[in-house]
Design a protein around this motif. Structure first.
Motif, PDB file in Angstrom:
ATOM      1  N   GLY A  42       0.676  -1.110  -0.113  1.00 23.34           N
ATOM      2  CA  GLY A  42      -0.028  -0.063  -0.004  1.00 23.34           C
ATOM      3  C   GLY A  42       0.858   1.330  -0.198  1.00 23.34           C
ATOM      4  N   MET A  43       1.937   1.184  -0.197  1.00 20.03           N
ATOM      5  CA  MET A  43       2.845   2.242  -0.105  1.00 20.03           C
ATOM      6  C   MET A  43       3.763   2.409  -1.385  1.00 20.03           C
ATOM      7  SD  MET A  43       2.605   3.253   2.889  1.00 20.03           S
ATOM      8  CE  MET A  43       4.085   4.214   3.569  1.00 20.03           C
ATOM      9  N   GLU A  44       4.330   3.573  -1.434  1.00 19.52           N
ATOM     10  CA  GLU A  44       5.246   4.045  -2.803  1.00 19.52           C
ATOM     11  C   GLU A  44       6.183   3.335  -2.796  1.00 19.52           C
ATOM     12  OE1 GLU A  44       2.118   6.430  -4.334  1.00 19.52           O
ATOM     13  OE2 GLU A  44       4.281   6.279  -5.351  1.00 19.52           O
ATOM     14  N   ARG A  45       6.956   3.228  -3.988  1.00 25.77           N
ATOM     15  CA  ARG A  45       8.268   2.584  -3.932  1.00 25.77           C
ATOM     16  C   ARG A  45       9.294   3.630  -3.497  1.00 25.77           C
ATOM     17  NH1 ARG A  45       9.703   0.667  -9.861  1.00 25.77           N
ATOM     18  NH2 ARG A  45       9.044   2.864 -10.147  1.00 25.77           N
ATOM     19  N   ASP A  46      10.097   3.249  -2.513  1.00 23.68           N
ATOM     20  CA  ASP A  46      10.848   4.015  -1.797  1.00 23.68           C
ATOM     21  C   ASP A  46      12.572   3.440  -2.152  1.00 23.68           C
ATOM     22  OD1 ASP A  46       9.085   4.260   1.298  1.00 23.68           O
ATOM     23  OD2 ASP A  46       9.222   5.791  -0.645  1.00 23.68           O
ATOM     24  N   PHE A  47      13.364   4.889  -2.251  1.00 24.84           N
ATOM     25  CA  PHE A  47      14.783   4.392  -2.300  1.00 24.84           C
ATOM     26  C   PHE A  47      15.513   3.747  -1.053  1.00 24.84           C
ATOM     27  CE2 PHE A  47      18.988   5.056  -3.786  1.00 24.84           C
ATOM     28  CZ  PHE A  47      19.789   5.782  -2.879  1.00 24.84           C
ATOM     29  N   VAL A  48      16.385   2.896  -1.268  1.00 26.77           N
ATOM     30  CA  VAL A  48      17.023   2.403  -0.131  1.00 26.77           C
ATOM     31  C   VAL A  48      18.514   2.943  -0.240  1.00 26.77           C
ATOM     32  CG1 VAL A  48      17.682   0.341   0.981  1.00 26.77           C
ATOM     33  CG2 VAL A  48      15.396   0.519   0.046  1.00 26.77           C
TER      34      VAL A  48
END
Length: 127
Positions: A42-48
C-alpha cells in the motif's frame, strides 16, 4: 538490455539480518549505478541505497543509514544489500535497479531515472 535477478529475501525476526543479492547480466558495461528500492504494501516505492560500479561510492536513505550496507563485486557483476538490525517497518518487496548514468546523493533516489529493474524479492520482518 540488462537483466537483474534478486535473491536472498525471506522471513526474519526483528533485530535479525539478511543479505540480498542482485546478479546483473547482459550489457552490464553500460550500467554505471546500481540501487535498491523497496515497496511496502500500500505504499510508494522508496529508495534504499545506491552504489557506483566504478568507484564504489554509496548513498543511503536516512531510514537505513547505519543499518544497511550496499556493496558490489565487479568480477561477479553482483550487488549486495546487507541488512542488519531489521525492523518490522523494513518489510517490503525489495527491487534491484540499474541506470546508465552516475548519480550522487538525493539524485540517486529518483526511480524514474533507472533503466532496468529486477522482479523483486520479499523481505518480511516479524515483531
Amino acid at each position: 538490455q540488462v537483466q537483474l535477478v534478486e535473491s536472498g529475501g525471506g522471513l526474519v525476526q526483528a533485530g535479525g539480518s539478511l543479505r540480498l543479492s542482485c546478479a546483473a547480466s547482459g550489457r552490464t558495461a553500460s550500467s554505471n549505478t546500481m540501487a535498491w528500492f523497496r515497496r511496502a504494501p500500500g505504499m510508494e516505492r522508496d529508495f534504499v541505497a545506491a552504489i557506483r560500479w566504478s568507484s564504489g561510492s554509496t548513498y543511503y536513505a536516512d531510514s537505513v543509514k547505519g543499518r544497511f550496507t550496499i556493496s558490489r563485486d565487479n568480477a561477479k557483476n553482483t550487488v549486495y544489500l546487507q541488512m542488519n538490525s531489521l525492523k518490522p517497518e523494513d518489510t517490503a518487496v525489495y527491487y534491484c535497479a540499474s541506470r546508465w548514468d552516475y548519480c550522487s546523493g538525493y539524485a540517486c533516489a529518483d526511480a524514474g531515472r533507472y533503466n532496468f529493474w529486477g522482479q523483486g524479492t520479499q523481505v518480511t520482518v516479524s515483531s
